[in-house]
Scaffold this motif. Structure first.
Motif, PDB file in Angstrom:
ATOM      1  N   GLU A  37      41.113  19.856  16.783  1.00 11.26           N
ATOM      2  CA  GLU A  37      41.241  21.208  17.324  1.00 11.26           C
ATOM      3  C   GLU A  37      42.698  21.574  17.609  1.00 11.26           C
ATOM      4  O   GLU A  37      43.053  22.764  17.653  1.00 11.26           O
TER       5      GLU A  37
ATOM      6  N   THR B  97      43.755  22.950  14.132  1.00 11.31           N
ATOM      7  CA  THR B  97      43.129  24.239  13.800  1.00 11.31           C
ATOM      8  C   THR B  97      43.643  25.340  14.729  1.00 11.31           C
ATOM      9  O   THR B  97      43.836  26.484  14.301  1.00 11.31           O
ATOM     10  N   GLY B  98      43.892  25.005  15.997  1.00 10.50           N
ATOM     11  CA  GLY B  98      44.465  25.990  16.906  1.00 10.50           C
ATOM     12  C   GLY B  98      45.863  26.396  16.480  1.00 10.50           C
ATOM     13  O   GLY B  98      46.244  27.574  16.591  1.00 10.50           O
TER      14      GLY B  98
ATOM     15  N   ASP C 168      45.821  28.962  13.689  1.00  6.34           N
ATOM     16  CA  ASP C 168      45.610  30.324  14.184  1.00  6.34           C
ATOM     17  C   ASP C 168      46.874  30.884  14.830  1.00  6.34           C
ATOM     18  O   ASP C 168      47.161  32.075  14.732  1.00  6.34           O
ATOM     19  N   GLU C 169      47.628  30.018  15.488  1.00  8.01           N
ATOM     20  CA  GLU C 169      48.853  30.466  16.156  1.00  8.01           C
ATOM     21  C   GLU C 169      49.943  30.834  15.152  1.00  8.01           C
ATOM     22  O   GLU C 169      50.598  31.877  15.270  1.00  8.01           O
TER      23      GLU C 169
ATOM     24  N   SER D 130      49.565  31.117  11.690  1.00  8.06           N
ATOM     25  CA  SER D 130      49.034  31.919  10.574  1.00  8.06           C
ATOM     26  C   SER D 130      49.876  31.727   9.307  1.00  8.06           C
ATOM     27  O   SER D 130      50.477  32.669   8.783  1.00  8.06           O
TER      28      SER D 130
ATOM     29  N   HIS E 129      37.476  25.028   9.219  1.00 10.76           N
ATOM     30  CA  HIS E 129      38.147  26.076   9.997  1.00 10.76           C
ATOM     31  C   HIS E 129      38.776  27.123   9.076  1.00 10.76           C
ATOM     32  O   HIS E 129      38.659  28.334   9.335  1.00 10.76           O
TER      33      HIS E 129
ATOM     34  N   ARG F 272      37.634  30.987   9.035  1.00  7.73           N
ATOM     35  CA  ARG F 272      38.684  31.961   9.323  1.00  7.73           C
ATOM     36  C   ARG F 272      38.781  32.998   8.206  1.00  7.73           C
ATOM     37  O   ARG F 272      38.902  34.203   8.459  1.00  7.73           O
ATOM     38  N   GLN F 273      38.729  32.535   6.974  1.00 10.73           N
ATOM     39  CA  GLN F 273      38.803  33.443   5.835  1.00 10.73           C
ATOM     40  C   GLN F 273      37.567  34.327   5.757  1.00 10.73           C
ATOM     41  O   GLN F 273      37.658  35.523   5.468  1.00 10.73           O
TER      42      GLN F 273
ATOM     43  N   GLY G  66      40.240  36.718   8.299  1.00 11.21           N
ATOM     44  CA  GLY G  66      41.604  36.264   8.558  1.00 11.21           C
ATOM     45  C   GLY G  66      42.398  36.135   7.271  1.00 11.21           C
ATOM     46  O   GLY G  66      41.833  36.043   6.179  1.00 11.21           O
TER      47      GLY G  66
END
Length: 323
Positions: free
Chosen positions: A62, A65-66, A69-70, A72, A109, A113-114, A118
């Motif tokens: 995680e 994966t976090g 997202d941060e 990108s 993830h 996300r896609q 995202g």
């Protein structure tokens, strides 16, 4: 220019990749496993603010994966993980966790996300020729049977197959099947660097012998910066795919030892090398060589440094360090 995230930043390949991406003008982010991991190696510290460093621990997927997202990223190069075949026998479950399970978590993830709208991320996964270690002595291509012979190869096979599954679901995900590749930045625990450092020490009069295992094992050894260049080509490509990255030439460990001593000016080296069964792995392919025809034909890649030059560069570096 792309925004790139490189996991395993402080490894051999991570460093060369970060340097290449910065030189090309990309925005580069990289991960280290612990905030208390110490100062960056000089070649990474020299990149200054062009390299942004983050913490991500593959035992806790995680955290990665976090970070995705941060940051990108447009490109994600997943190079982190356990890197030693020998060490994988001591901790097969831990090797599976970081080289297999963590990659599946990352792929899932990226897919979710896609699917949620995202921005898509192009993933380049560092696979390994060890995935195909049992395929036989002929050059191995991308369609060879999955046949690992050790826990490291088995864990890499899980990730390799996962990339293919998620690519079929729409991810731009490529596996780079990296055969052995070396440089002066290879850690001391790898046999290639053990040889070049040992030869340098013998040439300097600081050691009188070198102890190794099976000298008849043959591998396809290439120059690490060449293999990093292949990763960038895969990220840039319109379509994702699996690619073998290899020179197509097999050399024995004995050949490597001879080349190292030759660079040091020592021709009669046999009496300086001892063998010890303790250094022989529980299971090992006698010959492992790759066929990079797909990579050459589709993306125009070719190695630029041959075997002898690679070994010579490593020996020169180790002799310079001693002097």
């Amino acid at each position: 220019m792309a925004r790139a995230l490189v996991t395993g930043l402080t490894g051999q390949d991570g460093g060369y990749l970060a340097e290449a991406l910065v030189a090309a003008g990309h925005e580069v982010h990289g991960t280290v496993s612990r905030p208390d991991g110490g100062a960056l190696p000089p070649h990474l510290a020299a990149l200054g603010p062009a390299l942004q460093v983050h913490v991500a621990d593959l035992t806790r997927p995680e955290t990665l994966t976090g970070l995705v997202d941060e940051v990108s990223p447009d490109w994600l190069f997943n190079l982190a993980g356990a890197s030693s075949v020998g060490a994988s026998w001591a901790d097969p479950v831990g090797t599976l966790d970081v080289n297999g399970r963590a990659v599946l978590a990352l792929l899932e993830h990226l897919f979710r996300r896609q699917e949620a709208g995202g921005s898509p991320v192009r993933l380049v996964q560092a696979s390994s020729g060890e995935v195909f270690a049992g395929a036989g002595p002929d050059p191995v291509g991308e369609t060879a049977p999955i046949s690992p012979l050790n826990p490291y190869g088995a864990a890499k096979a899980v990730a390799h197959l996962g990339v293919g599954m998620y690519r079929s679901r729409g991810l731009h995900a490529s596996s780079m099947v990296l055969f052995n590749h070396e440089s002066p930045r290879r850690p001391d625990r790898f046999v290639t660097r053990k040889i070049t450092k040992g030869v340098a020490a013998i040439a300097a009069g600081r050691a009188d012998h070198l102890t190794l295992g099976n000298l008849d094992v043959s591998r396809d050894w290439g120059w690490a910066p060449d293999y990093v260049a292949a990763m960038v080509l895969a990220a840039e490509a319109d379509e994702p795919a699996d690619y073998v990255v290899a020179t197509g030439q097999a050399h024995s460990l004995r050949d490597l030892v001879a080349a190292a001593f030759a660079e040091a000016g020592i021709t009669d080296w046999q009496s300086l090398v001892r063998t010890d069964a303790a250094f022989v792995r529980p299971a090992d392919a006698a010959v492992l060589v790759g066929d990079a025809s797909r990579l050459r034909d589709r993306l125009g890649w070719a190695p630029t440094v041959d075997f002898a030059s690679m070994v010579a560069a490593m020996v020169r570096h180790d002799r310079d360090e001693l002097s």
